[in-house]
Write an enzyme that holds these catalytic residues in place. Structure first.
Site, mmCIF file in Angstrom:
data_model
loop_
_atom_site.group_PDB
_atom_site.id
_atom_site.type_symbol
_atom_site.label_atom_id
_atom_site.label_comp_id
_atom_site.label_asym_id
_atom_site.label_seq_id
_atom_site.Cartn_x
_atom_site.Cartn_y
_atom_site.Cartn_z
ATOM 1 N N SER A 267 8.054 3.950 5.122
ATOM 2 C CA SER A 267 9.290 3.927 4.364
ATOM 3 C C SER A 267 8.995 3.909 2.871
ATOM 4 O O SER A 267 7.931 4.348 2.437
ATOM 5 C CB SER A 267 10.143 2.724 4.770
ATOM 6 O OG SER A 267 11.477 2.933 4.381
ATOM 7 N N ASP B 206 0.876 -1.169 0.000
ATOM 8 C CA ASP B 206 0.000 0.000 0.000
ATOM 9 C C ASP B 206 0.914 1.220 0.000
ATOM 10 O O ASP B 206 1.915 1.246 0.730
ATOM 11 C CB ASP B 206 -0.855 0.041 1.268
ATOM 12 C CG ASP B 206 -1.998 -0.958 1.257
ATOM 13 O OD1 ASP B 206 -2.016 -1.849 0.384
ATOM 14 O OD2 ASP B 206 -2.873 -0.848 2.138
ATOM 15 N N HIS C 217 4.693 -7.508 -0.240
ATOM 16 C CA HIS C 217 4.276 -8.731 -0.917
ATOM 17 C C HIS C 217 4.936 -8.858 -2.285
ATOM 18 O O HIS C 217 5.370 -7.868 -2.878
ATOM 19 C CB HIS C 217 2.757 -8.748 -1.058
ATOM 20 C CG HIS C 217 2.036 -8.700 0.244
ATOM 21 N ND1 HIS C 217 1.477 -9.807 0.838
ATOM 22 C CD2 HIS C 217 1.797 -7.666 1.108
ATOM 23 C CE1 HIS C 217 0.924 -9.471 1.988
ATOM 24 N NE2 HIS C 217 1.105 -8.177 2.178
#
Length: 282
Positions: free
Chosen positions: A244, A86, A143
């Site tokens: 980050s 995200d 992911h």
């Protein structure tokens, strides 16, 4: 002017020590009292969390929370790459003469970013890159954008400047100064470099393969082979303990980013970011 002052203040701070300290605090039981106000301030979507808000023993457990299985849909088409996180698209484009541009007037050499030789960096010359910024409000697990085998990991110790707009625009060479943990994945679209950039107050970057982590006191550079650990597209391959940035590097003529991507585009992990096919992508 204010941004410049903020940058100068942050530059003189013991960034790594502060970040390790915040990591310790975040794992303490007292930190659980931060969870509820934090979730309100940053408008966290409680409905998609795997656990209830009150079940997390500390702030770090909440911040690195997992989502319900049905919360995200990973792009099903085998030729489609999905977003690994995200976040917001910070930059994207072509890697020209071994260089990628991250902001106006700011660019990086591939070998500086991933800590390799110029010859090793050539595999990405003429390829494509995509930079995604994760804010404090985002979900922070990482992911796989495509199924593949993790073959190598590189750790580059360094500073921990903020990776928000202040840092990117006012710290020359930011992404080559901050700590990085790079995952190399062999896929049907060639080798993908998944660069995880550490940032101020990030306790550490964690991965499920091997004993690799960032923000280690007196940490040393290393690069090491990984025993062909295979991950399916959408499978978890790491996490940040605070906001980050992820940078994806793709080889020449392998991946074509979707034409819907723009700077500032909000992504959810699993959403399409590009496609690959055999031969020239055109």
């Amino acid at each position: 002017m204010i941004n410049q002052i903020a940058k100068q203040i942050i530059e003189i701070l013991p960034q790594n020590a502060i970040s390790r300290g915040v990591g310790v605090l975040g794992r303490s039981s007292i930190s659980r009292y931060i969870i509820k106000p934090y979730s309100k301030i940053y408008k966290i979507n409680l409905d998609e969390m795997e656990q209830s808000l009150g079940s997390y023993p500390n702030f770090t457990a909440f911040f690195t929370r997992k989502l319900k299985a049905e919360a995200r849909e990973v792009a099903a088409d085998p030729y489609t790459l999905s977003s690994p996180v995200d976040g917001k698209v910070a930059e994207y484009g072509d890697i020209k003469e071994g260089t990628l541009i991250q902001a106006k007037g700011i660019d990086y050499r591939v070998e500086q970013l991933i800590g390799c030789t110029k010859e090793e960096a050539e595999r990405f010359d003429g390829g494509t890159f995509l930079t995604i910024y994760l804010s404090p409000s985002d979900y922070h697990r990482i992911h796989m954008p495509l199924s593949g085998a993790v073959t190598k990991a590189t750790y580059l110790p360094g500073r921990l400047f903020p990776v928000n707009r202040i840092g990117v625009e006012h710290v020359p060479g930011l992404f080559t100064k901050n700590e990085r943990l790079i995952t190399y994945v062999d896929t049907q679209a060639g080798t993908i470099a998944l660069v995880k950039v550490g940032a101020f107050i990030v306790g550490s970057v964690q991965v499920p393969y091997g004993n690799h982590t960032t923000n280690v006191k007196n940490g040393k550079y290393y690069t090491t082979s990984v025993n062909d650990t295979f991950y399916e597209k959408g499978e978890e391959v790491g996490l940040f303990e605070f906001g980050s940035t992820v940078v994806l590097l793709f080889e020449r003529d392998k991946v074509k980013l979707t034409n819907t991507l723009e700077r500032g585009t909000k992504l959810k992990y699993g959403e399409p970011i590009g496609t690959y096919k055999s031969g020239d992508l055109g």
